[in-house]
Each structure stands twice: as C-alpha cells, then as structure tokens.
Design an enzyme around this catalytic site. Sequence first.
Site, short mmCIF file in Angstrom:
data_model
loop_
_atom_site.label_atom_id
_atom_site.label_comp_id
_atom_site.label_asym_id
_atom_site.label_seq_id
_atom_site.Cartn_x
_atom_site.Cartn_y
_atom_site.Cartn_z
N THR A 1 -21.70 -44.61 -11.28
CA THR A 1 -20.49 -43.85 -11.38
C THR A 1 -20.38 -43.21 -12.77
O THR A 1 -20.91 -43.75 -13.74
CB THR A 1 -19.31 -44.82 -11.17
N ARG B 1 -16.21 -46.70 3.56
CA ARG B 1 -15.96 -47.56 2.40
C ARG B 1 -15.51 -46.75 1.19
O ARG B 1 -16.06 -45.70 0.89
CB ARG B 1 -17.22 -48.35 2.06
N ASP C 1 -13.55 -48.61 -6.24
CA ASP C 1 -12.44 -48.63 -7.19
C ASP C 1 -12.20 -47.28 -7.87
O ASP C 1 -11.10 -47.01 -8.35
CB ASP C 1 -12.68 -49.69 -8.26
#
Length: 308
Positions: free
Chosen positions: A174, A202, A205
Amino acid sequence: MMKPGWTLVIHGGAGMMTRDTISAAQDTGARAGLTAALDAGSAVLANGGAALDAVEAAVRVLEDDPHFNAGRGAALTYEGVAELDAAIMEGSARTAGAVAGVTATRHPVTLARAVMEQSSHVLLGGEGADLFSREHGLEQADQAWFVLPERRRQLDELKARGAQSFDVDMKYGTVGAVARDERGHVAAATSTGGVTGKRWGRIGDSPLIGAGTYADDRAGAVSATGSGEYFIRAGVAHEICARARLAGESLRVAAERVMDDVRMLGGRGGVIVAGPDGTALWSFNTAGMYRGSATADGERRIAIYGDE
C-alpha cells in the site's frame, strides 16, 4: 516544541523487504519512485501549499508507479481484477473521502478527494464509486493500465500453492502520505490494491477512516500499511491520534504502542505520522518498509530496510 515549517512523510508498504528478497532492480526502482513522490509533495508544501494538496500529489505519483501496490501495478483479486481502495482526510475540519473496490479510475486518491469535496458522503464503493468518478469527469483507465504481467504471475503462483488469499511475503505494499503544512494543518492519504487473491469484495483498512487513514489538527495525521484486518480491529490511525490527544503521549510513543498492540493481535505492518508541531516519523514491525521524508529545512531521507 519543534520549530514551524512543513513536513512530509510517505510510504510504499511494509513487509518482507530485505536485501535477500528485494532485487537490485526493485530496490533502485522503489527508491526512484519514493524520490519522485517526495518531490511532488514537497513542491506543493515549499510553495506554501496545503497539506491536503501535498499528500494527494505524492500519492498520485505512487499510484502510477508499478513498483508499488496501488493504481498501476496493484495486486489482483482471485478473479484477476484490480480493485482499488483509497482515502484522504484533512485535519482542520476532519473532512474525509474514501472509495473501495473501484476498477476504472486512474488515480483513486483523487476520486476519494472528489467524494470528500463534491458529495455529502465519506465512503463510496464498487460500481457506484466508478459511476461517481465518470459523472465527475475524473481520468479513467482500463484494466490493461492497472494489471501488470508480474502481478498475474504472483496470482497464478498463489493459486498453484493452493492458497485461498493473501500474499504472506508482503513484498509489495500500500502507498500513503502524511503532511504538515506551513499553517500547521495536517492531512493523510492512502491508496492500495489490497492483497493478492482477495475474494468476495474484501476491503482492508486503507479506505476506512480511523483504521488505515486519519487526520486531526489536534493530534496528527496517520497512514497505515500492512495486514489490514488487524489494523481495522485495532482502529490504528485513530488510536494513535487519540492517545496523543487524550492521554498526552508523544506521537512516537503512541505509534509504537499501537503497533505493539497490532503485533500482539498477530498483525504486521507500519505507519507514518505527521504532527501539527512538525513531528514526522514512521514505526513498523516488519523487516522493512518503503519510506521517505522531507522537511522545510531541506532534510530528506529515503529508506527500505529495517537497518537504514
């Protein structure tokens, strides 16, 4: 009290980044990408620009860089599709925007900002977010832009092992940025392709305000990376800011204690943090983390491995 001035911290993921697992070409490419992102965000801040503009600019560069798991080069779902998540937040009024599962916007972080500024919502997902993007004239890109042969190979390898989801090596991560501008405002932005082989829509966060992304001028700005399910359960980004604001902990102590909590839950990853007082830091519990920082004083740092 630290002297005023702008600060910028960026990350490109945390995981098994070691000199044994990262090739020389990947090392060089990742450092070049981090440098370009720092340049983009620093240019905004050095010209007196807002932290919000700086974090968007930095993340847009990383979204276009195939060395990271966001935008072009994103990890693929079990079905071989790039489904992208992003969030952005500014600390003065705590306004925020986020998107999840988008498939056709070149810069998901810019779409997240459009949600923040041009809608009454915070989080849009899937087909609705893609429609919102088109209706608001954002630059589109097809799957051929996002999907790279290397990511298809990684997905095929995961399936061949019989694994259902998740790339446990976490070599590609990320991306995110946090900043403090000359006016003392902070902002955070995060963008990701999620995890290789993810299924059933899915969402991790990164696009969840308070989990992977958070900004509050009273405390700081946080962008997280790692095993998202644990970061969600710990409410990592908000928890760090809350500990600083309510418990009086320094951002360094707050970040390290929250990352210790994530580790005890079984999670791995890292965070970058920018404080309204000029604090700039990172904390991670993995072997490495693609990361960089820059300040108004001309200090600049790029690092990958834990011993740097």
